[in-house]
Design a protein around this motif. Sequence first.
Motif, PDB file in Angstrom:
ATOM      1  N   UNK A   1       0.635  -1.242  -0.035  1.00 45.45           N
ATOM      2  CA  UNK A   1      -0.161   0.016   0.056  1.00 45.45           C
ATOM      3  C   UNK A   1       0.620   1.281  -0.139  1.00 45.45           C
ATOM      4  N   UNK A   2       2.165   1.166   0.757  1.00 47.28           N
ATOM      5  CA  UNK A   2       2.854   2.518   0.942  1.00 47.28           C
ATOM      6  C   UNK A   2       3.598   2.877  -0.491  1.00 47.28           C
ATOM      7  N   UNK A   3       3.759   1.861  -1.202  1.00 43.68           N
ATOM      8  CA  UNK A   3       4.440   1.824  -2.575  1.00 43.68           C
ATOM      9  C   UNK A   3       3.264   2.417  -3.538  1.00 43.68           C
ATOM     10  N   UNK A   4       1.999   2.088  -3.392  1.00 46.48           N
ATOM     11  CA  UNK A   4       1.061   2.595  -4.265  1.00 46.48           C
ATOM     12  C   UNK A   4       0.774   3.898  -3.703  1.00 46.48           C
ATOM     13  N   UNK A   5       0.707   4.345  -2.705  1.00 44.13           N
ATOM     14  CA  UNK A   5       0.513   5.725  -2.380  1.00 44.13           C
ATOM     15  C   UNK A   5       1.487   6.726  -2.730  1.00 44.13           C
ATOM     16  N   UNK A   6       2.715   6.190  -2.682  1.00 45.08           N
ATOM     17  CA  UNK A   6       3.594   6.852  -2.938  1.00 45.08           C
ATOM     18  C   UNK A   6       3.533   7.167  -4.537  1.00 45.08           C
ATOM     19  N   UNK A   7       3.321   6.338  -5.308  1.00 44.22           N
ATOM     20  CA  UNK A   7       3.396   6.518  -6.648  1.00 44.22           C
ATOM     21  C   UNK A   7       2.143   7.427  -7.218  1.00 44.22           C
ATOM     22  N   UNK A   8       1.249   7.305  -6.669  1.00 43.50           N
ATOM     23  CA  UNK A   8      -0.233   8.244  -6.444  1.00 43.50           C
ATOM     24  C   UNK A   8       0.298   9.656  -6.529  1.00 43.50           C
ATOM     25  N   UNK A   9       1.139   9.753  -5.240  1.00 46.72           N
ATOM     26  CA  UNK A   9       1.655  11.051  -4.876  1.00 46.72           C
ATOM     27  C   UNK A   9       2.424  11.611  -5.858  1.00 46.72           C
ATOM     28  N   UNK A  10       3.380  10.945  -6.353  1.00 47.56           N
ATOM     29  CA  UNK A  10       4.460  11.212  -7.328  1.00 47.56           C
ATOM     30  C   UNK A  10       3.780  11.743  -8.761  1.00 47.56           C
ATOM     31  N   UNK A  11       2.603  10.893  -9.076  1.00 41.06           N
ATOM     32  CA  UNK A  11       2.315  11.369 -10.301  1.00 41.06           C
ATOM     33  C   UNK A  11       1.047  12.343 -10.088  1.00 41.06           C
ATOM     34  N   UNK A  12       0.342  12.513  -9.243  1.00 41.65           N
ATOM     35  CA  UNK A  12      -0.646  13.328  -8.986  1.00 41.65           C
ATOM     36  C   UNK A  12      -2.016  12.804  -9.493  1.00 41.65           C
ATOM     37  N   UNK A  13      -2.330  11.453  -9.473  1.00 45.01           N
ATOM     38  CA  UNK A  13      -3.279  11.016 -10.001  1.00 45.01           C
ATOM     39  C   UNK A  13      -4.314  10.618  -8.767  1.00 45.01           C
ATOM     40  N   UNK A  14      -5.677  10.658  -9.181  1.00 45.39           N
ATOM     41  CA  UNK A  14      -6.481  10.291  -8.081  1.00 45.39           C
ATOM     42  C   UNK A  14      -6.973   8.822  -7.942  1.00 45.39           C
ATOM     43  N   UNK A  15      -6.160   7.928  -8.809  1.00 41.18           N
ATOM     44  CA  UNK A  15      -6.455   6.497  -8.780  1.00 41.18           C
ATOM     45  C   UNK A  15      -5.496   5.814  -9.301  1.00 41.18           C
ATOM     46  N   UNK A  16      -5.078   4.621  -9.207  1.00 44.12           N
ATOM     47  CA  UNK A  16      -4.050   3.769  -9.606  1.00 44.12           C
ATOM     48  C   UNK A  16      -4.948   2.215  -9.772  1.00 44.12           C
ATOM     49  N   UNK A  17      -4.606   1.841 -11.266  1.00 40.77           N
ATOM     50  CA  UNK A  17      -4.995   0.545 -11.442  1.00 40.77           C
ATOM     51  C   UNK A  17      -3.929  -0.484 -10.989  1.00 40.77           C
ATOM     52  N   UNK A  18      -4.522  -1.559 -10.361  1.00 41.47           N
ATOM     53  CA  UNK A  18      -3.644  -2.706 -10.097  1.00 41.47           C
ATOM     54  C   UNK A  18      -3.656  -3.621 -11.244  1.00 41.47           C
ATOM     55  N   UNK A  19      -2.716  -4.296 -11.527  1.00 44.11           N
ATOM     56  CA  UNK A  19      -2.530  -5.233 -12.726  1.00 44.11           C
ATOM     57  C   UNK A  19      -2.124  -6.450 -12.442  1.00 44.11           C
TER      58      UNK A  19
ATOM     59  N   UNK B   1      -7.974   7.652  -3.971  1.00 43.45           N
ATOM     60  CA  UNK B   1      -7.511   8.294  -2.923  1.00 43.45           C
ATOM     61  C   UNK B   1      -8.426   7.919  -1.729  1.00 43.45           C
ATOM     62  N   UNK B   2      -9.607   7.831  -1.855  1.00 34.74           N
ATOM     63  CA  UNK B   2     -10.684   7.570  -0.967  1.00 34.74           C
ATOM     64  C   UNK B   2     -10.303   6.330  -0.103  1.00 34.74           C
ATOM     65  N   UNK B   3      -9.942   5.211  -0.928  1.00 34.75           N
ATOM     66  CA  UNK B   3      -9.353   3.942  -0.268  1.00 34.75           C
ATOM     67  C   UNK B   3      -8.139   4.061   0.817  1.00 34.75           C
TER      68      UNK B   3
ATOM     69  N   UNK C   1      -7.593   6.838   2.353  1.00 33.37           N
ATOM     70  CA  UNK C   1      -8.103   7.794   3.647  1.00 33.37           C
ATOM     71  C   UNK C   1      -8.533   6.613   4.583  1.00 33.37           C
ATOM     72  N   UNK C   2      -9.313   5.413   4.145  1.00 31.48           N
ATOM     73  CA  UNK C   2      -9.873   4.393   4.947  1.00 31.48           C
ATOM     74  C   UNK C   2      -8.614   3.747   5.482  1.00 31.48           C
ATOM     75  N   UNK C   3      -7.708   3.259   4.450  1.00 30.89           N
ATOM     76  CA  UNK C   3      -6.702   2.584   5.043  1.00 30.89           C
ATOM     77  C   UNK C   3      -5.722   3.298   6.307  1.00 30.89           C
ATOM     78  N   UNK C   4      -5.553   4.428   5.976  1.00 30.67           N
ATOM     79  CA  UNK C   4      -4.526   5.149   6.846  1.00 30.67           C
ATOM     80  C   UNK C   4      -5.688   5.674   8.317  1.00 30.67           C
ATOM     81  N   UNK C   5      -6.826   5.603   8.041  1.00 27.10           N
ATOM     82  CA  UNK C   5      -7.557   5.695   9.212  1.00 27.10           C
ATOM     83  C   UNK C   5      -7.381   4.593  10.088  1.00 27.10           C
ATOM     84  N   UNK C   6      -7.477   3.366   9.412  1.00 29.27           N
ATOM     85  CA  UNK C   6      -7.447   2.156  10.232  1.00 29.27           C
ATOM     86  C   UNK C   6      -5.980   1.454  10.338  1.00 29.27           C
ATOM     87  N   UNK C   7      -4.905   1.587  10.024  1.00 25.05           N
ATOM     88  CA  UNK C   7      -3.702   1.174  10.146  1.00 25.05           C
ATOM     89  C   UNK C   7      -2.698   2.321  10.008  1.00 25.05           C
TER      90      UNK C   7
END
Length: 128
Positions: free
Chosen positions: A23-41, A53-55, A57-63
Amino acid sequence: MNDVPVDRLMSTELTTIERGADAADAAEQMRETGVGSILVVEPDGALAGLITATDFVALVRDNDPKDRTPVEAFMTTDVVTVGRGDTVAELAEPTAHGYTHLPVTDDRGKPVGMVSTTDLTAYLSRVG
């Protein structure tokens, strides 16, 4: 105007991450690219899920924000997708149900673009 195909307004620069990434890697990639979503392939490039980004928020709230949770633990797997030839009119139903990011996939389920409500709004403001 409603018969305009999705491929005329979709973004083709996709931000993706492979299933199994943290999750931390995905969040970093989203932050670096400035996008609101990331596709998992999958390793073969097929769409496995979507994280917004909403996902996060929930993850950080709980973890812990530096969580090593794999992306598949919190990604959306029942992703609503559209095809290149789908029209603006066909986007009305999923966007009315709250979908803000719709991956555009080819006939093999591989992502080729992304259309967001921001893309749709920008298009409608140009032609309206």
